[in-house]
Write a protein that holds these residues in place. Structure first.
Motif, mmCIF file in Angstrom:
data_model
loop_
_atom_site.group_PDB
_atom_site.id
_atom_site.type_symbol
_atom_site.label_atom_id
_atom_site.label_comp_id
_atom_site.label_asym_id
_atom_site.label_seq_id
_atom_site.Cartn_x
_atom_site.Cartn_y
_atom_site.Cartn_z
ATOM 1 N N THR A 43 0.844 -1.192 0.000
ATOM 2 C CA THR A 43 0.000 0.000 0.000
ATOM 3 C C THR A 43 0.881 1.244 0.000
ATOM 4 O O THR A 43 2.105 1.171 0.183
ATOM 5 C CB THR A 43 -0.904 0.033 1.234
ATOM 6 N N VAL A 44 0.236 2.386 -0.173
ATOM 7 C CA VAL A 44 0.966 3.661 -0.110
ATOM 8 C C VAL A 44 1.660 3.796 1.238
ATOM 9 O O VAL A 44 2.841 4.162 1.321
ATOM 10 C CB VAL A 44 -0.005 4.838 -0.347
ATOM 11 N N ARG A 45 0.939 3.476 2.322
ATOM 12 C CA ARG A 45 1.529 3.570 3.651
ATOM 13 C C ARG A 45 2.765 2.676 3.759
ATOM 14 O O ARG A 45 3.806 3.094 4.275
ATOM 15 C CB ARG A 45 0.493 3.164 4.709
ATOM 16 N N GLN A 46 2.664 1.452 3.268
ATOM 17 C CA GLN A 46 3.778 0.509 3.369
ATOM 18 C C GLN A 46 4.960 0.950 2.500
ATOM 19 O O GLN A 46 6.118 0.797 2.905
ATOM 20 C CB GLN A 46 3.306 -0.886 2.970
ATOM 21 N N ASN A 47 4.664 1.479 1.317
ATOM 22 C CA ASN A 47 5.737 1.969 0.456
ATOM 23 C C ASN A 47 6.513 3.097 1.137
ATOM 24 O O ASN A 47 7.739 3.138 1.089
ATOM 25 C CB ASN A 47 5.176 2.469 -0.879
ATOM 26 N N MET A 48 5.783 4.001 1.774
ATOM 27 C CA MET A 48 6.434 5.136 2.422
ATOM 28 C C MET A 48 7.190 4.715 3.677
ATOM 29 O O MET A 48 8.221 5.301 4.019
ATOM 30 C CB MET A 48 5.393 6.209 2.755
ATOM 31 N N ALA A 49 6.710 3.687 4.333
ATOM 32 C CA ALA A 49 7.327 3.264 5.603
ATOM 33 C C ALA A 49 8.479 2.284 5.415
ATOM 34 O O ALA A 49 9.288 2.098 6.335
ATOM 35 C CB ALA A 49 6.259 2.633 6.497
ATOM 36 N N PHE A 50 8.579 1.669 4.244
ATOM 37 C CA PHE A 50 9.493 0.542 4.063
ATOM 38 C C PHE A 50 10.948 0.883 4.409
ATOM 39 O O PHE A 50 11.638 0.147 5.121
ATOM 40 C CB PHE A 50 9.411 0.020 2.633
ATOM 41 N N GLY A 51 11.431 2.017 3.912
ATOM 42 C CA GLY A 51 12.815 2.384 4.180
ATOM 43 C C GLY A 51 13.089 2.583 5.660
ATOM 44 O O GLY A 51 14.158 2.206 6.160
ATOM 45 N N LEU A 52 12.129 3.152 6.370
ATOM 46 C CA LEU A 52 12.302 3.364 7.811
ATOM 47 C C LEU A 52 12.294 2.037 8.558
ATOM 48 O O LEU A 52 13.034 1.851 9.545
ATOM 49 C CB LEU A 52 11.188 4.269 8.345
ATOM 50 N N GLN A 53 11.475 1.103 8.078
ATOM 51 C CA GLN A 53 11.449 -0.210 8.717
ATOM 52 C C GLN A 53 12.796 -0.916 8.561
ATOM 53 O O GLN A 53 13.272 -1.581 9.485
ATOM 54 C CB GLN A 53 10.332 -1.052 8.109
ATOM 55 N N MET A 54 13.415 -0.763 7.403
ATOM 56 C CA MET A 54 14.728 -1.366 7.177
ATOM 57 C C MET A 54 15.793 -0.770 8.100
ATOM 58 O O MET A 54 16.795 -1.413 8.406
ATOM 59 C CB MET A 54 15.160 -1.179 5.719
ATOM 60 N N ARG A 55 15.559 0.466 8.553
ATOM 61 C CA ARG A 55 16.503 1.121 9.459
ATOM 62 C C ARG A 55 16.134 0.886 10.927
ATOM 63 O O ARG A 55 16.696 1.531 11.822
ATOM 64 C CB ARG A 55 16.542 2.624 9.170
ATOM 65 N N LYS A 56 15.148 0.020 11.157
ATOM 66 C CA LYS A 56 14.722 -0.320 12.519
ATOM 67 C C LYS A 56 14.180 0.891 13.287
ATOM 68 O O LYS A 56 14.358 1.017 14.507
ATOM 69 C CB LYS A 56 15.884 -0.942 13.315
ATOM 70 N N THR A 57 13.528 1.800 12.564
ATOM 71 C CA THR A 57 12.928 2.962 13.215
ATOM 72 C C THR A 57 11.713 2.517 14.027
ATOM 73 O O THR A 57 10.938 1.673 13.569
ATOM 74 C CB THR A 57 12.486 3.989 12.145
ATOM 75 N N PRO A 58 11.533 3.048 15.230
ATOM 76 C CA PRO A 58 10.379 2.654 16.045
ATOM 77 C C PRO A 58 9.062 2.897 15.306
ATOM 78 O O PRO A 58 8.923 3.876 14.573
ATOM 79 C CB PRO A 58 10.494 3.548 17.282
ATOM 80 N N LYS A 59 8.092 2.004 15.535
ATOM 81 C CA LYS A 59 6.819 2.081 14.819
ATOM 82 C C LYS A 59 6.103 3.404 15.047
ATOM 83 O O LYS A 59 5.520 3.980 14.109
ATOM 84 C CB LYS A 59 5.912 0.925 15.244
ATOM 85 N N SER A 60 6.133 3.921 16.269
ATOM 86 C CA SER A 60 5.453 5.185 16.543
ATOM 87 C C SER A 60 6.068 6.324 15.722
ATOM 88 O O SER A 60 5.357 7.212 15.236
ATOM 89 C CB SER A 60 5.524 5.506 18.039
ATOM 90 N N GLU A 61 7.396 6.272 15.563
ATOM 91 C CA GLU A 61 8.079 7.303 14.785
ATOM 92 C C GLU A 61 7.750 7.163 13.294
ATOM 93 O O GLU A 61 7.551 8.157 12.588
ATOM 94 C CB GLU A 61 9.584 7.214 15.016
ATOM 95 N N ILE A 62 7.671 5.912 12.830
ATOM 96 C CA ILE A 62 7.286 5.669 11.432
ATOM 97 C C ILE A 62 5.894 6.230 11.165
ATOM 98 O O ILE A 62 5.670 6.927 10.172
ATOM 99 C CB ILE A 62 7.330 4.163 11.102
ATOM 100 N N ASP A 63 4.958 5.929 12.058
ATOM 101 C CA ASP A 63 3.585 6.411 11.883
ATOM 102 C C ASP A 63 3.537 7.934 11.844
ATOM 103 O O ASP A 63 2.798 8.527 11.037
ATOM 104 C CB ASP A 63 2.691 5.888 13.007
ATOM 105 N N ARG A 64 4.307 8.572 12.723
ATOM 106 C CA ARG A 64 4.325 10.039 12.758
ATOM 107 C C ARG A 64 4.847 10.610 11.441
ATOM 108 O O ARG A 64 4.252 11.521 10.859
ATOM 109 C CB ARG A 64 5.215 10.521 13.918
ATOM 110 N N ARG A 65 5.946 10.057 10.963
ATOM 111 C CA ARG A 65 6.558 10.584 9.736
ATOM 112 C C ARG A 65 5.677 10.334 8.512
ATOM 113 O O ARG A 65 5.552 11.200 7.647
ATOM 114 C CB ARG A 65 7.939 9.954 9.530
ATOM 115 N N VAL A 66 5.080 9.151 8.432
ATOM 116 C CA VAL A 66 4.202 8.850 7.294
ATOM 117 C C VAL A 66 2.996 9.771 7.308
ATOM 118 O O VAL A 66 2.587 10.302 6.261
ATOM 119 C CB VAL A 66 3.771 7.368 7.318
ATOM 120 N N HIS A 67 2.415 9.982 8.480
ATOM 121 C CA HIS A 67 1.263 10.874 8.590
ATOM 122 C C HIS A 67 1.636 12.294 8.160
ATOM 123 O O HIS A 67 0.897 12.949 7.408
ATOM 124 C CB HIS A 67 0.729 10.884 10.026
ATOM 125 N N ASN A 68 2.799 12.790 8.625
ATOM 126 C CA ASN A 68 3.223 14.149 8.279
ATOM 127 C C ASN A 68 3.466 14.288 6.776
ATOM 128 O O ASN A 68 3.065 15.279 6.152
ATOM 129 C CB ASN A 68 4.496 14.525 9.047
#
Length: 419
Positions: A92-117
């Motif tokens: 999904t769009v959300r997953q595409n935008m979050a994928f790079g951060l997930q690879m960097r082990k970014t905390p989920k709450s931080e990923i959600d904040r950045r994707v939302h922004n």
């Protein structure tokens, strides 16, 4: 965010091909800088050198306070947006935008904040659960930009990100890009071949030619005061009309002659550019922008006159391009020849008709001019460009043009009322 500094950077490929030659450029923190030039001029190579995807041959690249010559791309804290979206179709769009951060082990709450922004900045909130196949081209490119934004990098590097979009989408995406930069104020280096993108997006525009920086300035200064014939011919659409001409004093009055035409020049133009004095009774290369013509009946008597026969007219709604032939061969100069894409070498750098140059004048949309008409054009000689026929360098520092509000005379309004 960070300043990017290139100091005497060279890039030479095997076989001695020099793609970048002694490039020195300072990009300020938060600045939007656009690289433009003909195909093969080295603009994408410069972007890849900054990103670390290519190794420089000589010189120094600094981002912030760090020298980046030997720093791996992943450690440069830069985000790239390419011509192709390169989205994962199964995500999904959300997953595409979050994928790079997930690879960097970014905390989920931080990923959600950045994707939302990022989604908020790009107007993607309602599309977060859709997959790329359900998006338009413009929406997909916004997702690709969102994937870069969530990185919160020190700088964005963009390589012709809008070139795959149709004309209408490019307009809306330019607006989105401008708004995004206004909100984020992140240093951005943007490569394009599209002059409209360069002129509307860039705080400054860098014109490259054969890997050499020709001029870097604000978009308006590039248009008004090009440093040489190459920049003058490259910037502007339709492009500048050029011809070999002679500067003379006709009964003491400064005059430029070419192809049977004589255009008087105001003394204050010569006084404002004293270097012109040395070129009287000599050849120069004369440049006239299409926008500095008008149908003579629509301008006052201070504008010089040229009688021409129209060859083709292009009605564009807001104006009309009048294409006409002048009795002069094309200018032969390397600066002009280099305006022709490599794939078209052997063709002419300017349009020709039976070996004669074809010029373009941009006139008011209310003009009744048609192909084949004999018309009189007004020429604003305050805005003429002169170039040295040997070096191609601009002669004198051209002053800013007169305000365009003075372009039309009262007769223009009267003509509209009659219609």
């Amino acid at each position: 965010m960070a300043q990017i500094v290139l100091d005497k950077v060279d890039k030479t490929y095997p076989g001695g091909v020099k793609a970048v030659d002694g490039l020195s450029l300072e990009i300020s923190d938060g600045e939007f800088v656009v690289l433009v030039g003909p195909s093969g001029c080295g603009k994408t190579t410069v972007l890849r050198l900054i990103a670390g995807l290519e190794q420089i041959t000589r010189g120094t690249i600094r981002i912030g306070d760090r020298v980046m010559n030997h720093v791996a791309p992943k450690d440069r804290d830069l985000a790239m947006v390419f011509q192709n979206y390169a989205l994962y179709p199964s995500m999904t769009v959300r997953q595409n935008m979050a994928f790079g951060l997930q690879m960097r082990k970014t905390p989920k709450s931080e990923i959600d904040r950045r994707v939302h922004n990022a989604a908020n900045v790009l107007g993607l909130e309602e599309y977060l659960e859709r997959k790329p196949a359900a998006l338009s081209g413009g929406q997909r490119q916004r997702v690709a930009m969102g994937r870069a934004i969530v990185r919160e990098p020190e700088a964005f590097l963009m390589d012709e990100p809008l070139s795959n979009l149709d004309a209408k989408l490019r307009v809306s995406m330019r607006t989105s890009l401008a708004e995004m930069h206004e909100r984020l104020s992140v240093t951005t280096v943007y490569v394009t071949h599209d002059q409209v993108e360069a002129m509307t997006l860039g705080d400054r525009v860098c014109v490259l030619r054969d890997g050499v920086l020709q001029q870097v300035d604000t978009p308006q200064n590039l248009f008004d005061r090009p440093v040489n014939l190459f920049v003058g011919g490259f910037i502007g659409s339709p492009s500048m009309n050029i011809v070999t001409a002679q500067l003379i004093r006709d009964d003491g009055e400064p005059t430029v002659m070419f192809a049977g035409h004589r255009l008087p020049i105001a003394e204050d133009v010569v006084h404002s550019r004293p270097e012109i004095e040395a070129y009287f009774d000599r050849d120069v290369i004369l440049g006239i922008r299409p926008s500095d013509f008008e149908e003579a009946s629509l301008v006052d008597e201070t504008w010089a006159r040229m009688s021409v026969t129209t060859h083709v007219t292009e009605a564009l709604g807001s104006e009309i391009n009048v294409i006409f032939v002048i009795d002069a061969p094309p200018v032969e100069h390397k600066d002009v020849a280099d305006l022709v894409p490599a794939a078209e070498k052997g063709g002419a750098a300017v349009p020709l008709h039976e070996g004669k140059s074809m010029w373009t004048a941009r006139v008011d949309a209310h003009s009744r001019v048609r192909a084949g008409d004999q018309i009189e054009l007004g020429v604003d000689t305050r805005n003429l460009y002169f170039f040295d026929p040997d070096s191609g360098l601009a002669i004198g520092d051209k002053q800013p043009p007169a305000p365009k509000l003075s372009r039309r005379s009262a007769s223009a309004a009267a003509l509209r009322e009659q219609r």
